[in-house]
Design a protein around this motif. Structure first.
Motif, PDB file in Angstrom:
ATOM      1  N   ASP A  92       6.486  10.090  -8.461  1.00 10.42           N
ATOM      2  CA  ASP A  92       7.003   8.938  -9.195  1.00 10.42           C
ATOM      3  C   ASP A  92       7.350   7.861  -8.167  1.00 10.42           C
ATOM      4  N   PRO A  93       6.767   6.655  -8.280  1.00 13.27           N
ATOM      5  CA  PRO A  93       7.007   5.630  -7.258  1.00 13.27           C
ATOM      6  C   PRO A  93       8.476   5.255  -7.091  1.00 13.27           C
ATOM      7  N   LYS A  94       9.252   5.312  -8.163  1.00 15.79           N
ATOM      8  CA  LYS A  94      10.668   4.964  -8.027  1.00 15.79           C
ATOM      9  C   LYS A  94      11.420   6.008  -7.206  1.00 15.79           C
ATOM     10  N   ASP A  95      11.061   7.293  -7.379  1.00 14.58           N
ATOM     11  CA  ASP A  95      11.675   8.334  -6.552  1.00 14.58           C
ATOM     12  C   ASP A  95      11.244   8.169  -5.098  1.00 14.58           C
ATOM     13  N   PHE A  96       9.973   7.851  -4.893  1.00 11.51           N
ATOM     14  CA  PHE A  96       9.464   7.636  -3.542  1.00 11.51           C
ATOM     15  C   PHE A  96      10.180   6.455  -2.890  1.00 11.51           C
ATOM     16  N   LEU A  97      10.358   5.364  -3.623  1.00 12.14           N
ATOM     17  CA  LEU A  97      11.056   4.202  -3.082  1.00 12.14           C
ATOM     18  C   LEU A  97      12.483   4.557  -2.678  1.00 12.14           C
ATOM     19  N   ALA A  98      13.168   5.339  -3.495  1.00 10.42           N
ATOM     20  CA  ALA A  98      14.530   5.752  -3.148  1.00 10.42           C
ATOM     21  C   ALA A  98      14.536   6.546  -1.853  1.00 10.42           C
ATOM     22  N   ASP A  99      13.523   7.403  -1.659  1.00 10.24           N
ATOM     23  CA  ASP A  99      13.444   8.181  -0.425  1.00 10.24           C
ATOM     24  C   ASP A  99      13.083   7.303   0.773  1.00 10.24           C
ATOM     25  N   ILE A 133       0.823  -1.207   0.000  1.00  9.92           N
ATOM     26  CA  ILE A 133       0.000   0.000   0.000  1.00  9.92           C
ATOM     27  C   ILE A 133       0.857   1.256   0.000  1.00  9.92           C
ATOM     28  N   THR A 134       2.097   1.140   0.459  1.00 11.97           N
ATOM     29  CA  THR A 134       2.986   2.302   0.521  1.00 11.97           C
ATOM     30  C   THR A 134       3.293   2.812  -0.885  1.00 11.97           C
ATOM     31  N   TRP A 156       1.688   0.810  -7.769  1.00 11.82           N
ATOM     32  CA  TRP A 156       2.296  -0.356  -8.391  1.00 11.82           C
ATOM     33  C   TRP A 156       1.447  -1.601  -8.171  1.00 11.82           C
ATOM     34  N   THR A 157       1.454  -2.489  -9.142  1.00 11.84           N
ATOM     35  CA  THR A 157       0.891  -3.817  -8.955  1.00 11.84           C
ATOM     36  C   THR A 157       1.794  -4.601  -8.010  1.00 11.84           C
ATOM     37  N   LEU A 158       1.317  -5.749  -7.561  1.00 14.54           N
ATOM     38  CA  LEU A 158       2.145  -6.605  -6.717  1.00 14.54           C
ATOM     39  C   LEU A 158       3.427  -6.983  -7.441  1.00 14.54           C
ATOM     40  N   GLU A 159       3.317  -7.317  -8.716  1.00 17.92           N
ATOM     41  CA  GLU A 159       4.504  -7.717  -9.469  1.00 17.92           C
ATOM     42  C   GLU A 159       5.505  -6.568  -9.576  1.00 17.92           C
ATOM     43  N   GLN A 160       5.009  -5.344  -9.768  1.00 27.82           N
ATOM     44  CA  GLN A 160       5.907  -4.187  -9.816  1.00 27.82           C
ATOM     45  C   GLN A 160       6.563  -3.936  -8.461  1.00 27.82           C
ATOM     46  N   CYS A 161       5.797  -4.108  -7.385  1.00 33.70           N
ATOM     47  CA  CYS A 161       6.375  -3.969  -6.049  1.00 33.70           C
ATOM     48  C   CYS A 161       7.506  -4.971  -5.854  1.00 33.70           C
ATOM     49  N   VAL A 162       7.239  -6.221  -6.196  1.00 34.48           N
ATOM     50  CA  VAL A 162       8.252  -7.269  -6.010  1.00 34.48           C
ATOM     51  C   VAL A 162       9.511  -6.935  -6.799  1.00 34.48           C
ATOM     52  N   GLU A 163       9.338  -6.575  -8.046  1.00 36.02           N
ATOM     53  CA  GLU A 163      10.494  -6.281  -8.897  1.00 36.02           C
ATOM     54  C   GLU A 163      11.289  -5.098  -8.367  1.00 36.02           C
ATOM     55  N   VAL A 193       7.813  -0.552   6.592  1.00 31.61           N
ATOM     56  CA  VAL A 193       7.406   0.808   6.252  1.00 31.61           C
ATOM     57  C   VAL A 193       5.986   0.776   5.698  1.00 31.61           C
ATOM     58  N   GLU A 194       5.099   1.469   6.397  1.00 30.00           N
ATOM     59  CA  GLU A 194       3.687   1.537   6.004  1.00 30.00           C
ATOM     60  C   GLU A 194       3.282   3.004   5.993  1.00 30.00           C
ATOM     61  N   VAL A 195       3.193   3.569   4.801  1.00 30.08           N
ATOM     62  CA  VAL A 195       2.904   4.993   4.643  1.00 30.08           C
ATOM     63  C   VAL A 195       1.668   5.162   3.776  1.00 30.08           C
ATOM     64  N   PHE A 196       0.621   5.770   4.343  1.00 30.27           N
ATOM     65  CA  PHE A 196      -0.543   6.192   3.568  1.00 30.27           C
ATOM     66  C   PHE A 196      -0.368   7.694   3.327  1.00 30.27           C
ATOM     67  N   SER A 197      -0.247   8.115   2.090  1.00 31.46           N
ATOM     68  CA  SER A 197       0.030   9.526   1.851  1.00 31.46           C
ATOM     69  C   SER A 197      -0.365   9.932   0.440  1.00 31.46           C
ATOM     70  N   HIS A 198      -1.410  10.753   0.323  1.00 26.13           N
ATOM     71  CA  HIS A 198      -1.759  11.294  -0.998  1.00 26.13           C
ATOM     72  C   HIS A 198      -0.580  12.062  -1.582  1.00 26.13           C
ATOM     73  N   ARG A 199       0.146  12.746  -0.730  1.00 20.57           N
ATOM     74  CA  ARG A 199       1.288  13.545  -1.182  1.00 20.57           C
ATOM     75  C   ARG A 199       2.361  12.653  -1.800  1.00 20.57           C
ATOM     76  N   HIS A 200       2.715  11.584  -1.128  1.00 19.67           N
ATOM     77  CA  HIS A 200       3.744  10.697  -1.657  1.00 19.67           C
ATOM     78  C   HIS A 200       3.218   9.819  -2.794  1.00 19.67           C
ATOM     79  N   TRP A 201       1.939   9.425  -2.734  1.00 18.57           N
ATOM     80  CA  TRP A 201       1.370   8.607  -3.809  1.00 18.57           C
ATOM     81  C   TRP A 201       1.345   9.361  -5.140  1.00 18.57           C
ATOM     82  N   ALA A 202       1.332  10.703  -5.081  1.00 19.81           N
ATOM     83  CA  ALA A 202       1.296  11.502  -6.309  1.00 19.81           C
ATOM     84  C   ALA A 202       2.661  11.575  -6.988  1.00 19.81           C
TER      85      ALA A 202
END
Length: 280
Positions: free
Chosen positions: A264-271, A17-18, A22-29, A253-262
């Motif tokens: 790029d997920p790869k940039d968010f993951l790096a952070d 959910i963080t 991403w789909t589950l497969e994208q999360c895993v990858e 890490v469990e983050v619910f955040s409209h701000r972070h969800w908006a």
């Protein structure tokens, strides 16, 4: 390792959910490529999949080098009618089957609350509901981990609001298949937290440890959590308490955040990774 620093990612897990986009497969990858070692799967990521397809997803997770930490979430036991309560039991039985197929050792329970049901009644319905599905959990070897939620959610999301209450439920139910998921977002304010963490560990019930941060002010009481280091939770101190109590599992890490969800997920993951290393 001291509670003041983290130098590797060996105990970092991330909830699907963080990185909501991403789909589950994208999360895993992407988690695997970033060096993350664990994943907690939210049930939304499994919607529409057969048990065989869920089992295949579990194999994909293992083959990627990730550990499946938990399935999230079950619970929501209280209901105004018997039909409502039975529907919740059926959903929890389905969650147990999903966890078993996925290879998840536990299900995180958000226990539920319903406006108009007194808290003491809701808590009894929660205890009764967990007890009702324990035979299935035990047979599947899937633990049911009660997650106490911050008191601001007592009206409509969970009538279990302190770690002390969760520990009381564990003692009341008296089963090795019932435990606790401790989330700093919900518990950091509690003056009894250190003592209740120690009590939880003595009960053999400290199953999971979730991290994020508390923003002040908060724009949304559900979907405005911060990354570690963005807010006021003493995450390192609390991690020290859980480790002193013997917990050596994942920091999830469990983050619910409209701000972070908006973002790029790869940039968010790096952070996520950098904030975990620096502030957790």
């Amino acid at each position: 390792m001291s509670a003041s620093e983290i130098k590797d990612l060996s105990r970092l897990a991330i909830h699907t959910i963080t990185t909501k986009g991403w789909t589950l497969e994208q999360c895993v990858e992407n988690f695997s490529a970033a060096g993350v070692k664990g994943i907690t799967v939210w049930r939304q990521a499994l919607e529409g999949r057969s048990d065989a397809a869920i089992a295949e997803a579990g194999k994909r997770i293992r083959d990627s080098g990730l550990s499946t930490v938990a399935l999230c979430r079950g619970g929501f036991f209280p209901g105004k009618t018997e039909a409502d309560r039975n529907k919740a039991l059926d959903d929890n039985r389905r969650a147990i089957a999903e966890a078993a197929a996925l290879g998840a050792p536990l299900i995180v329970l958000v226990c539920g609350a319903v406006p108009g049901i007194p808290l003491e009644d809701a808590r009894k319905q929660i205890a009764d509901g967990i007890a009702a599905v324990l035979p299935e959990a035990s047979a599947a070897k899937v633990k049911l981990s009660i997650e106490p939620l911050h008191p601001m959610y007592a009206g409509d999301r969970s009538a279990v609001n302190t770690l002390g209450q969760a520990n009381d439920l564990v003692e009341q139910l008296g089963s090795p298949w019932v435990g606790v998921a401790a989330d700093v977002f919900h518990l950091w304010w509690d003056p009894a937290l250190e003592a209740e963490i120690a009590r939880c560990a003595k009960l053999g019930a400290l199953d999971a440890f979730h991290i994020c941060d508390w923003l002040s002010p908060m724009a949304d009481m559900l979907n405005d959590r911060g990354l570690m280091g963005e807010g006021c939770i003493p995450i390192k101190k609390i991690r020290g308490w859980v480790e002193a109590a013997g917990f050596n599992g994942f920091n999830e890490v469990e983050v619910f955040s409209h701000r972070h969800w908006a973002r790029d997920p790869k940039d968010f993951l790096a952070d996520i990774v950098s904030s975990y290393l620096k502030y957790s």
